[in-house]
Scaffold this motif. Structure first.
Motif, PDB file in Angstrom:
ATOM      1  N   TYR A   1       0.859  -1.173   0.000  1.00 39.34           N
ATOM      2  CA  TYR A   1       0.000   0.000   0.000  1.00 39.34           C
ATOM      3  C   TYR A   1       0.902   1.232   0.000  1.00 39.34           C
ATOM      4  CZ  TYR A   1      -4.256  -2.625   1.076  1.00 39.34           C
ATOM      5  OH  TYR A   1      -5.335  -3.472   1.012  1.00 39.34           O
ATOM      6  N   LYS A   2       0.370   2.286  -0.573  1.00 43.62           N
ATOM      7  CA  LYS A   2       1.087   3.555  -0.677  1.00 43.62           C
ATOM      8  C   LYS A   2       0.271   4.609   0.055  1.00 43.62           C
ATOM      9  CE  LYS A   2       2.187   6.642  -4.567  1.00 43.62           C
ATOM     10  NZ  LYS A   2       2.212   6.670  -6.057  1.00 43.62           N
ATOM     11  N   LYS A   3       0.952   5.482   0.800  1.00 37.90           N
ATOM     12  CA  LYS A   3       0.202   6.471   1.578  1.00 37.90           C
ATOM     13  C   LYS A   3       0.843   7.846   1.424  1.00 37.90           C
ATOM     14  CE  LYS A   3      -1.469   7.556   6.206  1.00 37.90           C
ATOM     15  NZ  LYS A   3      -1.078   8.967   6.066  1.00 37.90           N
TER      16      LYS A   3
ATOM     17  N   GLU B   1      -3.777  11.348   3.919  1.00 35.49           N
ATOM     18  CA  GLU B   1      -4.682  10.470   3.180  1.00 35.49           C
ATOM     19  C   GLU B   1      -4.582   9.056   3.740  1.00 35.49           C
ATOM     20  OE1 GLU B   1      -4.233  12.732  -1.151  1.00 35.49           O
ATOM     21  OE2 GLU B   1      -4.097  10.546  -1.004  1.00 35.49           O
TER      22      GLU B   1
ATOM     23  N   THR C   1      -3.489   3.518   0.000  1.00 36.79           N
ATOM     24  CA  THR C   1      -4.151   3.012  -1.207  1.00 36.79           C
ATOM     25  C   THR C   1      -3.416   1.772  -1.708  1.00 36.79           C
ATOM     26  OG1 THR C   1      -2.870   4.505  -2.606  1.00 36.79           O
ATOM     27  CG2 THR C   1      -5.041   5.250  -1.931  1.00 36.79           C
ATOM     28  N   PHE C   2      -4.184   0.827  -2.167  1.00 36.99           N
ATOM     29  CA  PHE C   2      -3.626  -0.436  -2.646  1.00 36.99           C
ATOM     30  C   PHE C   2      -2.773  -0.209  -3.887  1.00 36.99           C
ATOM     31  CE2 PHE C   2      -3.153  -4.757  -3.680  1.00 36.99           C
ATOM     32  CZ  PHE C   2      -3.466  -4.923  -5.024  1.00 36.99           C
TER      33      PHE C   2
ATOM     34  N   GLY D   1     -15.725   6.805  -2.478  1.00 40.79           N
ATOM     35  CA  GLY D   1     -14.737   6.206  -1.607  1.00 40.79           C
ATOM     36  C   GLY D   1     -15.265   6.086  -0.189  1.00 40.79           C
TER      37      GLY D   1
ATOM     38  N   ALA E   1     -11.795   1.213   6.691  1.00 37.13           N
ATOM     39  CA  ALA E   1     -11.564   0.663   5.355  1.00 37.13           C
ATOM     40  C   ALA E   1     -12.695  -0.302   5.034  1.00 37.13           C
ATOM     41  CB  ALA E   1     -10.216  -0.059   5.285  1.00 37.13           C
TER      42      ALA E   1
ATOM     43  N   SER F   1     -14.006  -3.457   1.983  1.00 37.99           N
ATOM     44  CA  SER F   1     -13.590  -4.299   0.865  1.00 37.99           C
ATOM     45  C   SER F   1     -14.738  -5.197   0.434  1.00 37.99           C
ATOM     46  CB  SER F   1     -12.367  -5.152   1.239  1.00 37.99           C
ATOM     47  OG  SER F   1     -12.723  -6.191   2.115  1.00 37.99           O
TER      48      SER F   1
ATOM     49  N   HIS G   1      -9.988  -0.604   0.832  1.00 35.33           N
ATOM     50  CA  HIS G   1     -10.094   0.787   0.411  1.00 35.33           C
ATOM     51  C   HIS G   1     -10.224   1.616   1.680  1.00 35.33           C
ATOM     52  CE1 HIS G   1     -10.860  -0.102  -3.911  1.00 35.33           C
ATOM     53  NE2 HIS G   1     -11.201  -1.257  -3.395  1.00 35.33           N
TER      54      HIS G   1
ATOM     55  N   ASN H   1      -9.729   8.610   4.615  1.00 32.19           N
ATOM     56  CA  ASN H   1      -8.604   9.508   4.878  1.00 32.19           C
ATOM     57  C   ASN H   1      -8.265   9.641   6.360  1.00 32.19           C
ATOM     58  OD1 ASN H   1      -7.996  10.052   2.216  1.00 32.19           O
ATOM     59  ND2 ASN H   1      -9.406  11.786   2.106  1.00 32.19           N
TER      60      ASN H   1
END
Lengths: 113, 114
Positions: A36-38, A42, A45-46, B3, B93, B95, B104, B107
């Motif tokens: 995942y990247k962040k 925020e 995100t996958f 989202g 999150a 899914s 997903h 924030n």
């Protein structure tokens, strides 16, 4: 007891070069791995995933490699871009219906223009 | 698709007060997760739901934390009484079905307990 370890808290790379982020795990039951990247302020995100039946998965500039015998995986980003600057989390799950994702503590990647 | 939506984005409260964090998952997602991120522990799973039912809350301090999902489009995480050690970023999150469905994340809510 950290089951997923990202031993490098930070990494700096020149734009256009390869970024390699590493992840080690201790639980031999893990059979599905994700990155995942962040970005700041925020949620994660996958990015990309890999099953234990594979040793490589590629998606555009991103490739994940899995070495089961060493309990090690790595994420390669080629070429690195300034927009890739973020915190990258490695995560693992035992699979087989388990939703227990175990995350590493992250590696902050800085891509220098 | 909007989202995962969390509110509030920031919450500052005094020790001993009740705090309620809110989450709206992505429509159609059957699974909902609450995670907490701290510098020391990283991202920890507190609780997760499947079709509104709690599946695992072993990561949640049950003496002060409670999580509910009264319908498929809304969940709350309540802390009562709050303590300074609860200061963290709380992520919700969601899914789809399937253990390898990516999560997903929203924030997050940054909680500060003074």
């Amino acid at each position: 007891d950290q089951q997923v370890k990202q031993n490098s808290p930070s990494l700096s790379v020149q734009e256009g070069r390869i970024s390699i982020l590493n992840c080690d795990y201790t639980n031999s039951m893990f059979d599905y791995f994700l990155w995942y990247k962040k970005y700041p302020a925020e949620g994660p995100t996958f990015l990309i995933s890999i099953s234990s039946i594979k040793d490589k998965n590629e998606d555009g500039r991103f490739t994940v490699f899995l070495n089961k015998s060493a309990k090690h995986l790595s994420l390669h980003i080629v070429p690195s871009q300034p927009g890739d600057s973020a915190v990258y989390f490695c995560a693992a799950t035992p699979g087989a219906g388990s939703y227990q994702l175990t995350f590493g503590k992250g590696t902050k990647l800085s891509v220098i223009p | 698709d909007a989202g995962v939506i969390q509110s509030p984005r920031h919450e500052v409260t005094e020790m001993g007060q009740e705090v309620t964090l809110r989450c709206k998952p992505i429509s159609g997602h059957d699974y909902l997760f609450w995670y907490r991120q701290t510098m020391m522990q990283g991202l920890e799973l507190l609780v997760y739901f499947n079709n509104k039912a709690v599946m695992d809350d072993s990561g949640m301090p049950k003496d002060r934390f409670s999580a509910k999902m009264p319908n498929a489009s809304f969940s709350t995480l309540k802390i009562q009484p709050s303590e300074p050690r609860d200061s963290a970023v709380y992520f919700c999150a969601s899914s789809l079905v399937g253990y390898n469905s990516p999560l997903h994340f929203g924030n997050g809510t940054r909680l500060t307990v003074t």
